[in-house]
Design an enzyme around this catalytic site. Structure first.
Site, PDB file in Angstrom:
ATOM      1  N   LEU A 326       0.171   4.734  -2.850  1.00  0.00           N
ATOM      2  CA  LEU A 326       0.399   4.289  -4.226  1.00  0.00           C
ATOM      3  C   LEU A 326      -0.614   3.234  -4.639  1.00  0.00           C
ATOM      4  O   LEU A 326      -0.956   3.114  -5.805  1.00  0.00           O
ATOM      5  CB  LEU A 326       1.809   3.703  -4.369  1.00  0.00           C
ATOM      6  CG  LEU A 326       2.972   4.653  -4.135  1.00  0.00           C
ATOM      7  CD1 LEU A 326       4.274   3.875  -4.094  1.00  0.00           C
ATOM      8  CD2 LEU A 326       3.024   5.702  -5.223  1.00  0.00           C
ATOM      9  N   GLY A 327      -1.075   2.461  -3.686  1.00  0.00           N
ATOM     10  CA  GLY A 327      -2.017   1.408  -4.047  1.00  0.00           C
ATOM     11  C   GLY A 327      -2.396   0.582  -2.843  1.00  0.00           C
ATOM     12  O   GLY A 327      -1.832   0.715  -1.757  1.00  0.00           O
ATOM     13  N   GLN A 328      -3.386  -0.251  -3.066  1.00  0.00           N
ATOM     14  CA  GLN A 328      -3.891  -1.100  -1.997  1.00  0.00           C
ATOM     15  C   GLN A 328      -3.878  -2.532  -2.510  1.00  0.00           C
ATOM     16  O   GLN A 328      -4.546  -2.838  -3.485  1.00  0.00           O
ATOM     17  CB  GLN A 328      -5.319  -0.679  -1.646  1.00  0.00           C
ATOM     18  CG  GLN A 328      -6.019  -1.570  -0.654  1.00  0.00           C
ATOM     19  CD  GLN A 328      -5.550  -1.291   0.763  1.00  0.00           C
ATOM     20  OE1 GLN A 328      -5.487  -0.138   1.179  1.00  0.00           O
ATOM     21  NE2 GLN A 328      -5.195  -2.337   1.490  1.00  0.00           N
ATOM     22  N   GLY A 330      -3.716  -6.937  -1.596  1.00  0.00           N
ATOM     23  CA  GLY A 330      -4.317  -7.875  -0.677  1.00  0.00           C
ATOM     24  C   GLY A 330      -3.601  -7.909   0.664  1.00  0.00           C
ATOM     25  O   GLY A 330      -4.204  -8.094   1.695  1.00  0.00           O
ATOM     26  N   GLY A 332      -1.772  -5.409   2.062  1.00  0.00           N
ATOM     27  CA  GLY A 332      -1.601  -4.137   2.742  1.00  0.00           C
ATOM     28  C   GLY A 332      -1.524  -2.996   1.767  1.00  0.00           C
ATOM     29  O   GLY A 332      -1.440  -3.196   0.556  1.00  0.00           O
ATOM     30  N   VAL A 334       0.270   0.503   0.149  1.00  0.00           N
ATOM     31  CA  VAL A 334       1.632   0.893  -0.186  1.00  0.00           C
ATOM     32  C   VAL A 334       1.720   2.412  -0.302  1.00  0.00           C
ATOM     33  O   VAL A 334       0.858   3.038  -0.918  1.00  0.00           O
ATOM     34  CB  VAL A 334       2.070   0.247  -1.518  1.00  0.00           C
ATOM     35  CG1 VAL A 334       3.513   0.593  -1.824  1.00  0.00           C
ATOM     36  CG2 VAL A 334       1.891  -1.246  -1.471  1.00  0.00           C
ATOM     37  N   LYS A 348       5.337  -0.704   2.294  1.00  0.00           N
ATOM     38  CA  LYS A 348       4.125  -1.507   2.365  1.00  0.00           C
ATOM     39  C   LYS A 348       3.774  -1.737   3.815  1.00  0.00           C
ATOM     40  O   LYS A 348       4.591  -2.170   4.616  1.00  0.00           O
ATOM     41  CB  LYS A 348       4.337  -2.834   1.650  1.00  0.00           C
ATOM     42  CG  LYS A 348       3.115  -3.703   1.610  1.00  0.00           C
ATOM     43  CD  LYS A 348       3.250  -4.674   0.466  1.00  0.00           C
ATOM     44  CE  LYS A 348       2.674  -6.009   0.819  1.00  0.00           C
ATOM     45  NZ  LYS A 348       3.058  -7.023  -0.143  1.00  0.00           N
ATOM     46  N   ASP A 444      -0.338 -14.909  -7.417  1.00  0.00           N
ATOM     47  CA  ASP A 444      -1.215 -13.769  -7.710  1.00  0.00           C
ATOM     48  C   ASP A 444      -0.633 -12.902  -8.825  1.00  0.00           C
ATOM     49  O   ASP A 444      -0.529 -11.684  -8.697  1.00  0.00           O
ATOM     50  CB  ASP A 444      -1.455 -12.958  -6.438  1.00  0.00           C
ATOM     51  CG  ASP A 444      -2.738 -12.127  -6.517  1.00  0.00           C
ATOM     52  OD1 ASP A 444      -3.556 -12.388  -7.427  1.00  0.00           O
ATOM     53  OD2 ASP A 444      -2.913 -11.221  -5.688  1.00  0.00           O
TER      54      ASP A 444
END
Ligand SMILES: *[C@@H]1O[C@H](CO)[C@@H](O)[C@H](O)[C@H]1NC(C)=O
Ligand SMILES: *[C@@H]1O[C@H](CO)[C@@H](O)[C@H](O)[C@H]1NC(C)=O
Ligand SMILES: *[C@@H]1O[C@H](CO)[C@@H](O)[C@H](O)[C@H]1NC(C)=O
Ligand SMILES: *[C@@H]1O[C@H](CO)[C@@H](O)[C@H](O)[C@H]1NC(C)=O
Ligand SMILES: *[C@@H]1O[C@H](CO)[C@@H](O)[C@H](O)[C@H]1NC(C)=O
Ligand SMILES: *[C@@H]1O[C@H](CO)[C@@H](O)[C@H](O)[C@H]1NC(C)=O
Ligand SMILES: *[C@@H]1O[C@H](CO)[C@@H](O)[C@H](O)[C@H]1NC(C)=O
Ligand SMILES: *[C@@H]1O[C@H](CO)[C@@H](O)[C@H](O)[C@H]1NC(C)=O
Length: 642
Positions: A326-328, A330, A332, A334, A348, A444
């Site tokens: 699904l995504g990257q 900072g 790790g 997912v 994650k 963040d």
């Protein structure tokens, strides 16, 4: 045009992250040397048994540096082996195994072997434990660089390499006699020539000799290259002009008592596993507990009963299939996972290949398992008994806000949807800032960390960088984490962290949502988002900042108010920024009796300027023509207010 700021940004991001995480150069030798996937001999799937066999192995790797396990009642059968090199200590061995364990399944459903610089892992459908040389698959890997002659000439180096190779082979074959363990390993170094030899512990001494003889002559073919590695089916031989191994007291610390004592001091998770392995080693019932994953965890976690088995999550994500990514972030990557009961979750993956990850992981679990709010992504559970740490979150179906705003598959967010997202995000952050009883600074906040559920409700994600701030009003952080472009000036320049840093990032986010523009992308010759909104504010024309994609379908007064709130939040001086609960009130009251005050200060730094400021060691930078003077002025003013 848009590439340059982005790439500079990501480089800086990496710098910032490395500072934050501590550079991991002394860490376990997990450089991947070779991944080999072979063709299966038998038809049938080894996927279901893989996790089971690897779990068995992990217990022995933890306790004594190597392990084997097999299932031979299945069709096809499955045999597994993992081994650390003898100079790794218990902690590094565990970390190397964890890295290899998570990478080798890339071969599935085919058999695979993986050579890392500190360990080896293999699984196959036949019993390969006494294989020494494999004419088809053995190979040598030579460095590109030749050794630089230092007067002595390349032949001197070659001579020394030959000598140390003889030496390490001798040591590997001698150790067993000395220690009485299956520890066929040796390292040695003479004047700039270093070597390591390691047989897998399933070989007999005679088989080890066969393998090492073959591998050392193979690796010599690399000379005069500065480095060579021979990767045989039964052993690993490496030479180099650099000392790459540790002082081999590693095996000593793998002895259980020492391992426990040392590791306890070193890191939380590794020692937990070592202790668990120790207990498992001592009593069978404890070993059974370990397999069930009943490790001792922080009480917040044990109480909440949030356990997932590593294998369950591995299966749920189809062995972390790239297609399910699904995504990257900072902290790790997912993956989307489907549990046995059909429930869809987000997993994650925190590969703890640095010691810092382990701490971050505990922080994250500890911190967020107790937090529930409609605008925060909720943590469903975690897994730590496997080779890597995993967090399980609720799955939020509509992706992240940055995809919705700036992505290729941009969706047209209406005015109402945007206001809903802004308000929801504000409520989520306000909750973190104190409504939950603890103070959490997210650190963040950015569009990619705001997820959208099926009704496009905002959910704040990724507390990986979050820390609980107890009584301290403000404190200096040791490393700067966060995303440039959203980072408050006082945090960026001085590392000073308060909730107001989140408020600043939220302000930037509001301006992005309202304008449909990405704050970190500045086309050449045009103004950054913050600059242009500020200029429109000064000329009393905020409405023209609103995203043209709305085609004017929005209430003008309210829109100007929301943009003003964004500017208020992004003021240079933290003192002037409102708190998040004040922001929530202003948003809820939009157009009501309390008019939004007018922001008095511009956002301090534009992204372009931020970068040069950061690169020049955070000294004030007058070389930036457009912003030099303003930067100094604002710097002075924020000096005064800090
Ligand atoms: C595996 O199965 C496929 C078809 O299912 C067949 O064509 C192939 O020959 C089989 N291979 C082996 C090694 O049995
Ligand atoms: C490997 O670990 C298992 C426990 O999972 C233990 O029963 C076994 O004795 C170990 N193997 C060896 C060779 O020590
Ligand atoms: C499985 O392995 C055990 C021990 O090596 C052996 O006794 C047994 O016959 C094997 N079973 C099969 C089906 O190969
Ligand atoms: C070990 O290797 C020999 C051949 O070198 C083979 O005949 C034998 O079956 C192997 N032993 C086991 C237990 O697999
Ligand atoms: C190493 O073993 C392989 C496979 O048996 C063989 O082909 C090769 O000639 C051997 N190399 C040396 C240097 O012994
Ligand atoms: C290393 O030396 C060999 C011959 O000794 C030469 O063929 C090769 O090009 C050299 N490689 C480099 C990178 O200098
Ligand atoms: C190992 O190397 C040393 C030189 O550093 C040498 O004196 C010694 O004899 C060697 N030992 C073996 C077993 O080859
Ligand atoms: C293990 O070895 C690494 C690298 O040699 C070292 O940084 C680390 O402190 C050691 N850990 C323990 C527990 O001895």
């Amino acid at each position: 045009m848009e590439e340059a700021p982005g790439s500079v940004r990501s480089v800086l991001m990496i710098v910032a992250l490395s500072v934050h995480l501590g550079l991991c150069r002394g860490d376990p030798r997990i450089t991947e040397v070779r991944l080999l996937c072979t063709e299966p001999r038998v038809n049938g799937s080894i996927v279901p048994d893989f996790a089971e066999v690897m779990r068995e192995i992990s217990v022995n790797v933890t306790s004594r540096g190597w392990g084997k396990s097999y299932l031979n009642s299945t069709v096809p059968p499955l045999y597994g082996l993992a081994q650390c090199h003898g100079d790794l200590n218990a902690t590094d061995c565990l970390l190397c195994y964890a890295a290899s364990r998570t990478r080798v399944p890339r071969c599935l459903p085919r058999p695979g072997r993986l050579y890392l610089d500190g360990c080896f892992i293999r699984y196959d459908e036949y019993e390969f434990y006494n294989e020494t040389v494999d004419p088809v698959n053995d190979m040598v890997n030579c460095a590109d660089a030749n050794v630089t002659d230092q007067g002595g000439g390349g032949s001197m180096f070659a001579n020394r390499v030959e000598m140390v190779l003889r030496n390490v082979t001798g040591k590997a074959l001698a150790v067993r006699d000395r220690v009485g363990e299956e520890d066929m390993f040796g390292v040695d170094g003479i004047e700039g020539a270093y070597a390591l030899a390691q047989c897998w512990s399933t070989l007999s001494l005679e088989q080890c000799k066969t393998c090492l003889r073959n591998a050392s002559s193979l690796v010599k073919s690399c000379l005069p290259r500065a480095e060579g590695r021979a990767m045989n089916a039964g052993c690993f031989v490496r030479y180099s002009n650099q000392k790459f191994y540790s002082i081999p007291n590693g095996r000593g610390s793998l002895k259980l008592g020492t391992a426990i004592a040392v590791s306890l001091a070193a890191i939380a998770v590794a020692s937990l596993l070592v202790v668990a392995a120790f207990l498992g080693y001592r009593t069978y019932s404890r070993a059974k507990q370990l397999r069930k994953g009943l490790l001792r965890l922080p009480t917040t976690v044990t109480k909440s009963n949030l356990y997932f088995k590593y294998e369950t999550l591995e299966k749920a994500t189809n062995f972390f299939d790239e297609k399910r990514k699904l995504g990257q972030g900072g902290a790790g990557s997912v993956y989307k996972g489907t549990l046995m009961n059909g429930k869809v979750v987000a997993v994650k993956r925190l590969v703890f290949n640095t010691r810092q990850w382990v701490d971050d992981f505990f922080n994250e679990v500890d911190l967020i398992s107790g937090i529930q709010h409609k605008n925060l992504v909720s943590l469903l559970g975690c897994s730590i008994e496997g080779p890597e740490s995993l967090l399980v979150y609720e799955y939020v179906p509509n992706g992240s806000l940055d995809q919705a705003l700036f992505g290729e598959a941009k969706r047209k967010l209406t005015w109402e949807e945007r206001i809903g997202i802004i308000t929801g995000t504000a409520e989520g952050i306000a909750y973190l800032h104190g409504d939950c009883g603890i103070r959490i600074i997210h650190r963040d906040i950015k569009a990619s960390n705001i997820l959208l559920d099926k009704d496009l409700m905002a959910k704040v994600a990724d507390f990986g960088l979050a820390r609980c701030v107890a009584q301290d009003k403000s404190h200096l952080t040791t490393g700067i984490a966060g995303t440039l472009g959203y980072m408050a000036p006082e945090y960026l320049v001085r590392g000073q962290l308060t909730e107001k840093a989140d408020v600043y990032a939220f302000g930037v986010l509001v301006l992005e949502i309202m304008s449909g523009r990405n704050s970190s992308v500045v086309a050449h010759g045009s103004f950054s988002l913050l600059q242009s909104v500020w200029m429109h504010h000064q000329s009393d024309d905020l409405i023209s900042c609103v995203d043209p994609a709305l085609w004017g379908e929005f209430p003008a007064v309210e829109a100007a108010n929301v943009l003003r709130i964004g500017l208020l939040c992004a003021q240079a001086s933290p003192k002037l920024r409102p708190s998040m609960s004040q922001v929530v009130r202003m948003l809820q009251d939009n157009g009501g009796e309390h008019p939004v005050p007018s922001p008095g200060q511009p956002p301090f730094l534009s992204p372009g300027c931020t970068q040069s400021f950061y690169e020049t060691g955070m000294s004030s930078n007058t070389s930036n023509h457009t912003w030099g003077s303003q930067l100094q002025a604002s710097g002075a003013s924020s000096n005064g207010s800090l």
